[in-house]
Structure formats: structure tokens, C-alpha cells
Design an enzyme around this catalytic site. Structure first.
Site, PDB file in Angstrom:
ATOM      1  N   TYR A 192       2.168   7.788 118.259  1.00 45.23           N
ATOM      2  CA  TYR A 192       2.162   6.737 119.421  1.00 45.23           C
ATOM      3  C   TYR A 192       1.005   6.206 119.890  1.00 45.23           C
ATOM      4  O   TYR A 192       1.222   5.137 119.946  1.00 45.23           O
ATOM      5  CB  TYR A 192       3.061   7.806 120.500  1.00 45.23           C
ATOM      6  CG  TYR A 192       2.975   7.017 122.042  1.00 45.23           C
ATOM      7  CD1 TYR A 192       3.944   5.836 121.764  1.00 45.23           C
ATOM      8  CD2 TYR A 192       2.442   7.343 123.118  1.00 45.23           C
ATOM      9  CE1 TYR A 192       3.826   4.911 122.900  1.00 45.23           C
ATOM     10  CE2 TYR A 192       2.471   6.469 124.158  1.00 45.23           C
ATOM     11  CZ  TYR A 192       3.303   5.505 124.129  1.00 45.23           C
ATOM     12  OH  TYR A 192       3.272   4.534 125.472  1.00 45.23           O
ATOM     13  N   ALA A 223       8.900  -3.233 124.373  1.00 44.67           N
ATOM     14  CA  ALA A 223      10.083  -2.317 123.653  1.00 44.67           C
ATOM     15  C   ALA A 223       9.346  -1.432 122.333  1.00 44.67           C
ATOM     16  O   ALA A 223       9.618  -1.511 121.272  1.00 44.67           O
ATOM     17  CB  ALA A 223      10.890  -3.482 122.817  1.00 44.67           C
ATOM     18  N   ALA A 281      -0.027  22.711 123.290  1.00 36.71           N
ATOM     19  CA  ALA A 281      -1.071  22.185 122.611  1.00 36.71           C
ATOM     20  C   ALA A 281      -1.339  20.724 123.188  1.00 36.71           C
ATOM     21  O   ALA A 281      -0.353  19.991 123.098  1.00 36.71           O
ATOM     22  CB  ALA A 281      -0.905  22.641 121.169  1.00 36.71           C
ATOM     23  N   LYS A 284      -0.398   1.956 119.253  1.00 34.49           N
ATOM     24  CA  LYS A 284      -0.475   1.178 120.299  1.00 34.49           C
ATOM     25  C   LYS A 284      -1.736   0.441 120.242  1.00 34.49           C
ATOM     26  O   LYS A 284      -2.004  -0.672 120.395  1.00 34.49           O
ATOM     27  CB  LYS A 284      -0.367   1.958 121.738  1.00 34.49           C
ATOM     28  CG  LYS A 284       1.105   2.357 122.165  1.00 34.49           C
ATOM     29  CD  LYS A 284       1.649   1.126 122.720  1.00 34.49           C
ATOM     30  CE  LYS A 284       2.967   1.389 123.416  1.00 34.49           C
ATOM     31  NZ  LYS A 284       3.606   0.349 124.013  1.00 34.49           N
ATOM     32  N   ASN A 298       1.069   7.044 134.368  1.00 34.33           N
ATOM     33  CA  ASN A 298       2.569   7.818 134.416  1.00 34.33           C
ATOM     34  C   ASN A 298       3.362   6.621 135.118  1.00 34.33           C
ATOM     35  O   ASN A 298       3.386   6.929 136.527  1.00 34.33           O
ATOM     36  CB  ASN A 298       2.256   9.165 134.909  1.00 34.33           C
ATOM     37  CG  ASN A 298       1.771  10.061 133.868  1.00 34.33           C
ATOM     38  OD1 ASN A 298       0.604   9.940 133.668  1.00 34.33           O
ATOM     39  ND2 ASN A 298       2.485  10.858 133.285  1.00 34.33           N
ATOM     40  N   HIS A 341       9.984  12.431 131.463  1.00 35.21           N
ATOM     41  CA  HIS A 341       9.233  12.228 132.578  1.00 35.21           C
ATOM     42  C   HIS A 341       9.425  13.420 133.595  1.00 35.21           C
ATOM     43  O   HIS A 341      10.404  13.657 133.963  1.00 35.21           O
ATOM     44  CB  HIS A 341       9.315  10.935 132.840  1.00 35.21           C
ATOM     45  CG  HIS A 341       8.780   9.530 132.123  1.00 35.21           C
ATOM     46  ND1 HIS A 341       8.897   8.483 132.499  1.00 35.21           N
ATOM     47  CD2 HIS A 341       8.236   9.974 130.994  1.00 35.21           C
ATOM     48  CE1 HIS A 341       8.578   7.604 131.434  1.00 35.21           C
ATOM     49  NE2 HIS A 341       8.166   8.482 130.581  1.00 35.21           N
ATOM     50  N   LEU A 394      19.064  -2.529 123.007  1.00 34.35           N
ATOM     51  CA  LEU A 394      19.849  -1.430 123.655  1.00 34.35           C
ATOM     52  C   LEU A 394      19.770  -0.159 122.936  1.00 34.35           C
ATOM     53  O   LEU A 394      20.739   0.598 123.345  1.00 34.35           O
ATOM     54  CB  LEU A 394      21.353  -2.135 123.980  1.00 34.35           C
ATOM     55  CG  LEU A 394      21.436  -3.348 124.699  1.00 34.35           C
ATOM     56  CD1 LEU A 394      22.875  -3.725 124.805  1.00 34.35           C
ATOM     57  CD2 LEU A 394      20.675  -3.131 126.138  1.00 34.35           C
TER      58      LEU A 394
END
Length: 329
Positions: free
Chosen positions: A141, A74, A283, A145, A170, A189, A33
């Protein structure tokens, strides 16, 4: 099937929980949470408030709930923050995921569905983006992944883990009944930000760059409805019956929309004027990013229900009207 949905109280995870129930599966939710919302998880669904990287907490859940497959949503996903706080992203997105995978294997759970990202491609040389393009992330990020994707390939080879990794474009929209939707703090977003500008919850929406080599000079992006995303995750289950199987799929519509088109569509759906401020380019923003999702469509029978961005925005608007402050918690 008993499915542990890690991050199941978050935006995409909570929608996937609903799709699992609709498909006849039994979801169990694990979420700390930090960004998720307890009220996004439906009544009667088992819920555990703990960290995915805590083996002592996760192992009993896998055993007691007789988990057969784990879905992982998550991750931390703020690109800018990943540049300024990379340690946080490597710890949660990679190290904690590694602990989760180890706990799964130690408890005999060898089916895994992973929420990856188109950010693993970096700035692609050709469009639309296909799964075979080189992966060269330009931020931590995307790198974390990709690190997990590489880990999954090694675990599949060595331990017989079966996995599918979905590279999102997206994610957008909300449940069609307006009961769950997008509620991030902070929100990054575009569609909810434009809706907030239309309703006066924020002063304006900034367009970063109006001189790109695109039809209207603003960036093009691929918006895919969150329920369409969720259905793909369930469609892959049969592919995971073979030990050691590994699958990678792009998830997008292949129909990019510009920033101006999103603003125009929000105005058309809401009937409200969106205050706009034009600003300099940011950028690292490529002019266009959009997917070739034919592999998912051909191999999984995945069908894109929401093919028009206006229809996606209508579901988001329904959620915002019913929940102007987001989730109660």
C-alpha cells in the site's frame, strides 16, 4: 474552478466535495462505488460512475465538464490486504492512476492534487515526522503511493504537471451536521470500531500490545479531522498555478493519542462502556507515529480546527447516532 474529484463518493472525497462547494468551486464526482456511496454526494453535483483508469470514460468528462484540476482519493487502502493481494493494489493505486494522469495530459489538464499517506515513510527513525525524512514503505500500500509520488515528480519535470501530494496520518470524524461520515466495509479505523464496541455492534475492541514504550503502554497515533484534511487540499490551489510545481505536505495534528485515550474519549462522549480485550502486539506496528505539519500551516495558511480528539469523536458519534447502519445505499 471546475474540479474533478476522483473517489468523491468515498469518505474523504465526499467531505472534500462539500468543502469545495463552500469555497465557491464547482466539483464533479467520478467514483465506481466499489467503496463509495452514491448518497454521500450532494444533490445537484454531477456524478459519473466509472473507473479512473478508463481513458474512454474519463476523457469526455474532462472535456464536457471543462475540468481545470483533478483531485484523486480513489485508492485501495487496506494495509493487510495489500500484503496478501499486491496485484490488486498495484493495478488500482498505481497503474490506474498512471492512466488517469495520461488522460489528463492528453486533454490539457495539468493540475493534480493527490491523496498520499504517511505509510510512505515506513518506520521513521525520528519523531515527529517531517517531509524530508527518508521514505521506506514496509507494505505494498505505502509503496504504491510512493510510486505515484515519484511518477508525479517525473511528470512535473517532463510535462509541466503541477501537483500537490498530501501525506495523511489518521483521518477521523464526520461532517459537523452529521449528514455524512465514515462507512467502510470492512471497517478498519480505530474510532468507528471503538464506537461500534460501545454500542454493541461488535463484541469488543482489541488492544494489540500494552507494553510499548509509551505513557500508557499502547500505540500512539495522530488523528486529524476529515474536514481539516479537506480544507488543506483546497488551500493548495494557488500553489498549482506555476507549471511544473510539486509540493509535498504532511497532514496531522502533531498531537498523538494512545489507543487507551481513544477508548476513554469514546466512553466520555457516548456515556457508554467499551468492552476491551488486551491482545499481543501486531507485527509491524510502530510504538508511535505523528506528524510535523508546520510546512502545510506555514505555506498554505492551513489551520487545524479540531485540535482535541474528543471534539473529533463527537462529530463521529453524531454521525453514528443519526446513521447507525451507515449510508442507505
Amino acid at each position: 474552478m471546475n474540479v474533478l474529484v476522483v473517489g468523491g463518493a468515498g469518505y474523504i472525497g465526499s467531505h472534500c466535495v462539500r468543502q469545495l462547494v463552500a469555497a465557491g468551486h464547482r466539483p464533479v464526482v467520478l467514483d465506481n462505488l466499489v467503496f463509495g456511496h452514491r448518497s454521500a454526494v450532494g444533490e445537484g453535483i454531477p456524478f459519473y460512475n466509472c473507473d479512473l483508469g478508463d481513458p474512454e470514460a474519463v476523457a469526455p468528462i474532462l472535456r464536457d465538464e471543462k475540468i481545470e484540476l483533478v483531485m484523486h482519493f480513489a485508492a485501495f487502502a487496506f494495509v493487510g490486504e495489500s500484503v496478501t493481494e499486491p496485484r490488486k493494489y498495484y493495478e488500482n493505486n498505481f497503474v490506474a492512476t498512471l492512466r488517469l494522469l495520461e488522460t489528463m495530459l492528453d486533454n490539457g489538464v495539468k493540475k493534480f492534487v493527490f491523496s498520499s499517506t504517511c505509510a510512505t515513510y515506513g518506520e521513521p527513525e525520528t519523531l515527529p515526522i517531517v517531509e524530508t525524512l527518508p521514505q521506506a514503505p514496509i507494505n505494498p500500500y505505502g509503496q504504491t503511493k510512493l510510486d505515484v509520488e515519484n511518477c508525479l515528480k517525473a511528470f512535473a519535470h517532463a510535462y509541466g504537471l503541477s501537483f500537490a501530494a498530501f501525506r495523511y496520518f489518521n483521518a477521523a470524524g464526520a461532517a459537523e451536521d452529521g449528514t455524512i461520515g465514515e462507512d467502510h466495509q470492512p471497517e478498519t479505523h480505530l474510532i468507528p470500531l471503538v464506537i461500534d464496541a460501545a454500542t454493541g455492534r461488535r463484541e469488543n475492541i482489541k488492544i494489540f500490545g500494552t507494553d510499548y514504550d509509551t505513557p500508557d503502554g499502547t500505540c500512539l497515533r495522530d488523528y486529524v479531522h476529515v474536514d481539516d484534511l479537506s480544507r488543506a487540499h483546497i488551500a493548495v490551489f494557488e500553489k498549482l498555478e506555476t507549471p511544473g510545481a510539486g509540493h509535498f505536505y504532511n497532514l496531522g495534528t502533531g498531537r498523538p493519542n494512545s489507543v487507551r485515550e481513544i477508548i476513554d474519549a469514546v466512553e466520555a462522549v457516548t456515556g457508554l462502556k467499551v468492552p476491551v480485550v488486551e491482545d499481543e502486539r501486531r507485527a509491524g506496528d510502530p510504538p508511535a507515529l505523528y506528524a510535523d505539519s508546520s510546512k502545510a500551516q506555514n505555506e498554505l495558511g492551513w489551520e487545524i480546527k479540531f485540535t482535541e480528539v474528543k471534539d473529533i469523536i463527537e462529530t463521529a458519534w453524531r454521525w453514528h447516532q443519526a446513521n447507525p447502519e451507515g449510508f442507505a445505499d
